[in-house]
Design a protein around this motif. Structure first.
Motif, PDB file in Angstrom:
ATOM      1  N   ARG A  36      46.948  10.065 -25.089  1.00 12.29           N
ATOM      2  CA  ARG A  36      48.147   9.252 -24.898  1.00 12.29           C
ATOM      3  C   ARG A  36      49.280  10.122 -24.393  1.00 12.29           C
ATOM      4  O   ARG A  36      49.273  11.342 -24.554  1.00 12.29           O
ATOM      5  N   VAL A  37      50.245   9.464 -23.781  1.00  9.52           N
ATOM      6  CA  VAL A  37      51.459  10.130 -23.330  1.00  9.52           C
ATOM      7  C   VAL A  37      52.629   9.417 -24.012  1.00  9.52           C
ATOM      8  O   VAL A  37      52.616   8.197 -24.158  1.00  9.52           O
ATOM      9  N   ARG A  38      53.601  10.225 -24.486  1.00 11.85           N
ATOM     10  CA  ARG A  38      54.722   9.673 -25.238  1.00 11.85           C
ATOM     11  C   ARG A  38      56.051  10.073 -24.612  1.00 11.85           C
ATOM     12  O   ARG A  38      56.211  11.208 -24.158  1.00 11.85           O
ATOM     13  N   GLN A  57      52.032   5.400 -24.060  1.00  7.14           N
ATOM     14  CA  GLN A  57      51.004   4.766 -23.244  1.00  7.14           C
ATOM     15  C   GLN A  57      49.671   5.397 -23.644  1.00  7.14           C
ATOM     16  O   GLN A  57      49.511   6.612 -23.571  1.00  7.14           O
ATOM     17  N   VAL A  58      48.731   4.574 -24.095  1.00  4.57           N
ATOM     18  CA  VAL A  58      47.410   5.036 -24.502  1.00  4.57           C
ATOM     19  C   VAL A  58      46.465   4.847 -23.325  1.00  4.57           C
ATOM     20  O   VAL A  58      46.468   3.799 -22.677  1.00  4.57           O
ATOM     21  N   PHE A  59      45.653   5.860 -23.049  1.00  5.58           N
ATOM     22  CA  PHE A  59      44.730   5.803 -21.916  1.00  5.58           C
ATOM     23  C   PHE A  59      43.354   5.333 -22.374  1.00  5.58           C
ATOM     24  O   PHE A  59      42.784   5.869 -23.323  1.00  5.58           O
ATOM     25  N   ASP A  60      42.819   4.342 -21.685  1.00  7.41           N
ATOM     26  CA  ASP A  60      41.483   3.824 -21.968  1.00  7.41           C
ATOM     27  C   ASP A  60      40.420   4.792 -21.456  1.00  7.41           C
ATOM     28  O   ASP A  60      40.544   5.338 -20.366  1.00  7.41           O
ATOM     29  N   LYS A  61      39.399   4.994 -22.250  1.00  2.57           N
ATOM     30  CA  LYS A  61      38.213   5.764 -21.879  1.00  2.57           C
ATOM     31  C   LYS A  61      38.546   7.098 -21.191  1.00  2.57           C
ATOM     32  O   LYS A  61      38.175   7.328 -20.039  1.00  2.57           O
ATOM     33  N   PRO A  62      39.249   7.984 -21.878  1.00  5.64           N
ATOM     34  CA  PRO A  62      39.561   9.277 -21.253  1.00  5.64           C
ATOM     35  C   PRO A  62      38.290  10.093 -21.014  1.00  5.64           C
ATOM     36  O   PRO A  62      37.358  10.063 -21.811  1.00  5.64           O
ATOM     37  N   PHE A  70      51.700   7.689 -15.426  1.00  6.63           N
ATOM     38  CA  PHE A  70      52.465   7.007 -16.464  1.00  6.63           C
ATOM     39  C   PHE A  70      53.791   6.541 -15.888  1.00  6.63           C
ATOM     40  O   PHE A  70      54.259   7.038 -14.857  1.00  6.63           O
ATOM     41  N   LYS A  71      54.401   5.575 -16.576  1.00  5.97           N
ATOM     42  CA  LYS A  71      55.700   5.046 -16.176  1.00  5.97           C
ATOM     43  C   LYS A  71      56.403   4.548 -17.431  1.00  5.97           C
ATOM     44  O   LYS A  71      55.829   3.790 -18.212  1.00  5.97           O
ATOM     45  N   ILE A  86      74.071  21.587 -32.959  1.00  2.00           N
ATOM     46  CA  ILE A  86      72.895  20.733 -32.740  1.00  2.00           C
ATOM     47  C   ILE A  86      72.758  20.398 -31.262  1.00  2.00           C
ATOM     48  O   ILE A  86      73.749  20.325 -30.541  1.00  2.00           O
ATOM     49  N   SER A  87      71.525  20.205 -30.829  1.00  2.00           N
ATOM     50  CA  SER A  87      71.222  19.779 -29.460  1.00  2.00           C
ATOM     51  C   SER A  87      70.224  18.638 -29.513  1.00  2.00           C
ATOM     52  O   SER A  87      69.441  18.527 -30.453  1.00  2.00           O
ATOM     53  N   LEU A  88      70.256  17.796 -28.492  1.00  2.00           N
ATOM     54  CA  LEU A  88      69.298  16.700 -28.371  1.00  2.00           C
ATOM     55  C   LEU A  88      68.561  16.857 -27.056  1.00  2.00           C
ATOM     56  O   LEU A  88      69.189  17.014 -26.005  1.00  2.00           O
ATOM     57  N   ARG A  89      67.249  16.845 -27.110  1.00  2.00           N
ATOM     58  CA  ARG A  89      66.381  17.037 -25.944  1.00  2.00           C
ATOM     59  C   ARG A  89      65.468  15.817 -25.781  1.00  2.00           C
ATOM     60  O   ARG A  89      65.051  15.208 -26.763  1.00  2.00           O
ATOM     61  N   TRP A  90      65.114  15.518 -24.529  1.00  2.00           N
ATOM     62  CA  TRP A  90      64.145  14.466 -24.196  1.00  2.00           C
ATOM     63  C   TRP A  90      62.889  15.110 -23.635  1.00  2.00           C
ATOM     64  O   TRP A  90      62.952  16.168 -23.017  1.00  2.00           O
ATOM     65  N   GLY A  91      61.745  14.430 -23.804  1.00  2.00           N
ATOM     66  CA  GLY A  91      60.520  14.951 -23.246  1.00  2.00           C
ATOM     67  C   GLY A  91      59.455  13.886 -23.062  1.00  2.00           C
ATOM     68  O   GLY A  91      59.532  12.788 -23.624  1.00  2.00           O
ATOM     69  N   VAL A  92      58.475  14.232 -22.258  1.00  2.00           N
ATOM     70  CA  VAL A  92      57.244  13.456 -22.106  1.00  2.00           C
ATOM     71  C   VAL A  92      56.135  14.370 -22.590  1.00  2.00           C
ATOM     72  O   VAL A  92      56.050  15.529 -22.166  1.00  2.00           O
ATOM     73  N   GLU A  93      55.294  13.852 -23.470  1.00  2.00           N
ATOM     74  CA  GLU A  93      54.311  14.681 -24.162  1.00  2.00           C
ATOM     75  C   GLU A  93      52.913  14.097 -24.023  1.00  2.00           C
ATOM     76  O   GLU A  93      52.708  12.916 -24.263  1.00  2.00           O
ATOM     77  N   LEU A  94      51.967  14.941 -23.635  1.00  2.00           N
ATOM     78  CA  LEU A  94      50.556  14.572 -23.588  1.00  2.00           C
ATOM     79  C   LEU A  94      49.910  15.000 -24.895  1.00  2.00           C
ATOM     80  O   LEU A  94      49.979  16.173 -25.268  1.00  2.00           O
ATOM     81  N   ASP A  95      49.301  14.055 -25.593  1.00  2.00           N
ATOM     82  CA  ASP A  95      48.669  14.298 -26.888  1.00  2.00           C
ATOM     83  C   ASP A  95      47.223  13.820 -26.806  1.00  2.00           C
ATOM     84  O   ASP A  95      46.968  12.646 -26.520  1.00  2.00           O
ATOM     85  N   ILE A  96      46.286  14.728 -27.045  1.00  2.00           N
ATOM     86  CA  ILE A  96      44.861  14.407 -26.962  1.00  2.00           C
ATOM     87  C   ILE A  96      44.227  14.634 -28.325  1.00  2.00           C
ATOM     88  O   ILE A  96      44.364  15.728 -28.901  1.00  2.00           O
ATOM     89  N   LYS A  97      43.559  13.615 -28.823  1.00  2.00           N
ATOM     90  CA  LYS A  97      42.923  13.709 -30.140  1.00  2.00           C
ATOM     91  C   LYS A  97      41.855  14.795 -30.117  1.00  2.00           C
ATOM     92  O   LYS A  97      41.018  14.846 -29.229  1.00  2.00           O
ATOM     93  N   GLY A  98      41.928  15.682 -31.114  1.00  3.51           N
ATOM     94  CA  GLY A  98      40.974  16.776 -31.206  1.00  3.51           C
ATOM     95  C   GLY A  98      41.467  18.072 -30.597  1.00  3.51           C
ATOM     96  O   GLY A  98      40.820  19.109 -30.725  1.00  3.51           O
ATOM     97  N   VAL A  99      42.612  18.032 -29.913  1.00  8.05           N
ATOM     98  CA  VAL A  99      43.209  19.244 -29.335  1.00  8.05           C
ATOM     99  C   VAL A  99      44.445  19.573 -30.163  1.00  8.05           C
ATOM    100  O   VAL A  99      45.324  18.728 -30.329  1.00  8.05           O
TER     101      VAL A  99
END
Length: 118
Positions: A36-38, A57-62, A70-71, A86-99
């Motif tokens: 998934r990407v967050r 966004q969750v990806f089917d059948k990776p 992604f969008k 304090i600071s505030l940051r934005w990001g897009v993150e790729l998360d893969i189950k098992g990694v």
């Protein structure tokens, strides 16, 4: 061998309400069960740190080796900022189950075409 990448289209500075698009890719030792990407923000600095996932966004059948688009529609706030405490940051993150690690690409969300400095 594990390789993961997040690429943003259109640079790294975005205005509130804009759409952010890009691609994520990975090459893994075996096929993942889930990927998934967050879209998220987080705070860092003194005091309590906070974070929030705005959308994902969750990806089917990776596949073992894959490339996905992604969008996300960016929210109106909070803006990216850096302050003394304090600071505030934005990001897009790729998360893969098992990694164990994730792959993150940071960007600025601001109506002023730059991060706000307090």
């Amino acid at each position: 061998m594990t390789m993961m990448n997040v690429q943003l289209e259109g640079g790294t500075i975005f205005k509130p309400g804009e759409t952010i698009t890009g691609q994520v890719s990975w090459y893994l030792d075996k096929r993942p069960k889930a990927a998934r990407v967050r879209l998220f923000w987080y705070t860092m600095g003194k005091g309590t740190e906070d974070s929030q996932v705005e959308e994902q966004q969750v990806f089917d059948k990776p596949m073992q080796q894959d490339n996905r688009s992604f969008k996300f529609k960016l929210p109106i706030a909070p803006y990216s900022f850096s302050g003394t405490l304090i600071s505030l940051r934005w990001g897009v993150e790729l998360d893969i189950k098992g990694v164990k690690e994730v792959c993150t690409k940071e960007f600025v969300l601001s109506p002023f075409d730059k991060e706000i400095v307090l």
